[in-house]
Design a protein around this motif. Structure first.
Motif, PDB file in Angstrom:
ATOM      1  N   SER A 128       0.846  -1.191   0.000  1.00 38.41           N
ATOM      2  CA  SER A 128       0.000   0.000   0.000  1.00 38.41           C
ATOM      3  C   SER A 128       0.882   1.241   0.000  1.00 38.41           C
ATOM      4  O   SER A 128       1.934   1.271   0.651  1.00 38.41           O
ATOM      5  N   SER A 129       0.446   2.254  -0.728  1.00 38.41           N
ATOM      6  CA  SER A 129       1.202   3.502  -0.789  1.00 38.41           C
ATOM      7  C   SER A 129       1.309   4.160   0.573  1.00 38.41           C
ATOM      8  O   SER A 129       2.342   4.762   0.913  1.00 38.41           O
ATOM      9  N   ILE A 147       4.092   2.554   2.555  1.00 39.83           N
ATOM     10  CA  ILE A 147       5.386   2.954   1.997  1.00 39.83           C
ATOM     11  C   ILE A 147       5.729   4.365   2.451  1.00 39.83           C
ATOM     12  O   ILE A 147       6.862   4.651   2.855  1.00 39.83           O
ATOM     13  N   LEU A 148       4.755   5.255   2.400  1.00 43.44           N
ATOM     14  CA  LEU A 148       5.006   6.649   2.779  1.00 43.44           C
ATOM     15  C   LEU A 148       5.438   6.750   4.232  1.00 43.44           C
ATOM     16  O   LEU A 148       6.389   7.480   4.562  1.00 43.44           O
ATOM     17  N   ARG A 174       0.202  -4.739  -8.959  1.00 46.71           N
ATOM     18  CA  ARG A 174       1.145  -4.424  -7.891  1.00 46.71           C
ATOM     19  C   ARG A 174       2.328  -5.379  -7.854  1.00 46.71           C
ATOM     20  O   ARG A 174       3.413  -5.020  -7.387  1.00 46.71           O
ATOM     21  N   ARG A 233      11.527   6.868  -2.993  1.00 50.01           N
ATOM     22  CA  ARG A 233      10.462   7.625  -3.672  1.00 50.01           C
ATOM     23  C   ARG A 233      10.072   6.943  -4.977  1.00 50.01           C
ATOM     24  O   ARG A 233       8.891   6.921  -5.341  1.00 50.01           O
ATOM     25  N   LEU A 244       7.701   4.368  -4.121  1.00 50.08           N
ATOM     26  CA  LEU A 244       6.397   4.929  -3.788  1.00 50.08           C
ATOM     27  C   LEU A 244       5.617   5.305  -5.039  1.00 50.08           C
ATOM     28  O   LEU A 244       4.421   4.993  -5.158  1.00 50.08           O
ATOM     29  N   MET A 245       6.281   5.959  -5.990  1.00 50.60           N
ATOM     30  CA  MET A 245       5.577   6.418  -7.182  1.00 50.60           C
ATOM     31  C   MET A 245       5.110   5.250  -8.042  1.00 50.60           C
ATOM     32  O   MET A 245       4.016   5.284  -8.618  1.00 50.60           O
ATOM     33  N   GLN A 247       4.316   2.336  -6.874  1.00 54.34           N
ATOM     34  CA  GLN A 247       3.194   1.737  -6.144  1.00 54.34           C
ATOM     35  C   GLN A 247       1.919   2.547  -6.349  1.00 54.34           C
ATOM     36  O   GLN A 247       0.828   1.985  -6.470  1.00 54.34           O
ATOM     37  N   ARG A 248       2.038   3.871  -6.399  1.00 54.71           N
ATOM     38  CA  ARG A 248       0.861   4.699  -6.631  1.00 54.71           C
ATOM     39  C   ARG A 248       0.245   4.409  -8.001  1.00 54.71           C
ATOM     40  O   ARG A 248      -0.982   4.400  -8.155  1.00 54.71           O
ATOM     41  N   ASP A 273      -1.526   1.088  -7.641  1.00 53.52           N
ATOM     42  CA  ASP A 273      -2.800   1.268  -6.932  1.00 53.52           C
ATOM     43  C   ASP A 273      -3.849   1.873  -7.861  1.00 53.52           C
ATOM     44  O   ASP A 273      -5.013   1.466  -7.861  1.00 53.52           O
TER      45      ASP A 273
END
Length: 322
Positions: free
Chosen positions: A97-98, A101-102, A168, A297, A300-301, A303-304, A307
């Motif tokens: 999940s983002s 991760i964040l 994912r 990062r 994260l990007m 993963q976004r 999602d």
């Protein structure tokens, strides 16, 4: 000499452990795995010790950890390593999940440690060469990117159920490549998917055949095609079209000939040079005190995007990203 502890001695852990052991600039100090026999076999093969994950993270004779454990352990292990100021190389994804991760990246940033995510395809010699030529202006302004990624066969359904889904688990590599090649963040994601390979994958709530379209703010487009089945081998191709031409990177064949030879049939064969190159890049970044890439990062990007693709497939609507 960077002293490294390996967490995870499974399929990908063996690759990373061997690459560390064969590096002139790194030393494999210790290996940990829930399967003690797997840890012992790998450690003995490379003159390393078997230790628990707790011991590796806390040991003063280890500078960095390589995380190759199951996905649901990644974020916690990263945070624990960050707490004792150890550099981290972690297989993708950091989490499924983002949001998780964040929160993990906030811990990493506060600790000030190097974190590199295992998007190995950036280091594939063919793809890296294509990227260099793009940066040198070989096709002018990039307008369209096409990424094809098809596996010889699907993983077990038991894995599918905990993988987070095709977008994912499998396509996340392609989302990272898309950002890498486009040079801009996608702002729109539209995904479609079907169950064409194995009905059991559909019963598990996933798809095995999928396509995604990405669009950036300037209008650049990227099409990604994934399938869990390719009867002719491990299909990995990229094409980039620009204002002054087109460039592509194709499959690697088992032999070279005038007839169509079989392409490599497994990701470990196809990307073995990339795994070595990414480990070397991680070690070099620690030695030089520079920030490694792909970064947290980047994880994260990607993963976004994964999602957003999952949401788009579920709703049938294009998802807009901020």
């Amino acid at each position: 000499m960077v002293r490294i502890g390996l967490l995870g001695a499974g399929r990908i852990g063996k690759i990373h452990g061997t690459n560390v052991a064969e590096s002139r600039d790194a030393k494999l100090v210790a290996v940990a795995d829930a399967d003690e026999n797997a840890a012992r076999t790998l450690a003995e093969a490379h003159g390393a010790e078997v230790r628990s994950a707790d011991d590796i993270i806390s040991s003063r004779d280890i500078d960095a950890v390589v995380i190759a454990t199951p996905t649901d352990t990644h974020a916690d292990l990263i945070e624990r390593a960050a707490g004792v100021k150890k550099a981290v190389f972690c297989e993708k994804p950091v989490a499924l999940s983002s949001g998780r991760i964040l929160s993990c990246l906030k811990v990493v940033e506060a600790a000030g440690i190097p974190l590199m995510i295992g998007f190995n395809r950036r280091f594939d010699p063919n793809f890296a060469s294509l990227k260099r030529r793009l940066d040198d202006g070989a096709v002018g302004k990039v307008e369209m990117v096409t990424i094809i990624s098809r596996d010889p066969g699907p993983p077990p359904v038991s894995y599918i159920k905990v993988s987070g889904g095709l977008y994912r688990d499998m396509m996340i590599h392609d989302f990272d490549l898309a950002r890498f090649l486009l040079g801009e963040e996608p702002i729109e994601v539209h995904a479609v998917g079907s169950v064409m390979v194995d009905p059991e994958i559909g019963k598990a709530g996933d798809v095995d055949t999928a396509m995604v379209m990405l669009r950036t703010a300037s209008g650049k487009l990227c099409q990604i095609s994934n399938s869990r089945r390719a009867t002719y081998g491990y299909d990995q191709r990229i094409e980039v079209h620009g204002s002054e031409g087109m460039i592509r990177a194709g499959n690697i064949h088992e032999t070279t000939g005038f007839k169509a030879d079989p392409i490599l049939n497994f990701f470990l064969e196809r990307y073995m040079p990339a795994y070595r190159a990414e480990l070397a890049a991680f070690v070099a970044a620690i030695d030089k005190g520079t920030a490694p890439t792909p970064s947290g990062r980047d994880g994260l990007m990607a993963q976004r995007l994964a999602d957003a693709a999952t949401e788009s497939k579920a709703t049938g609507q294009t998802v807009k990203l901020g």
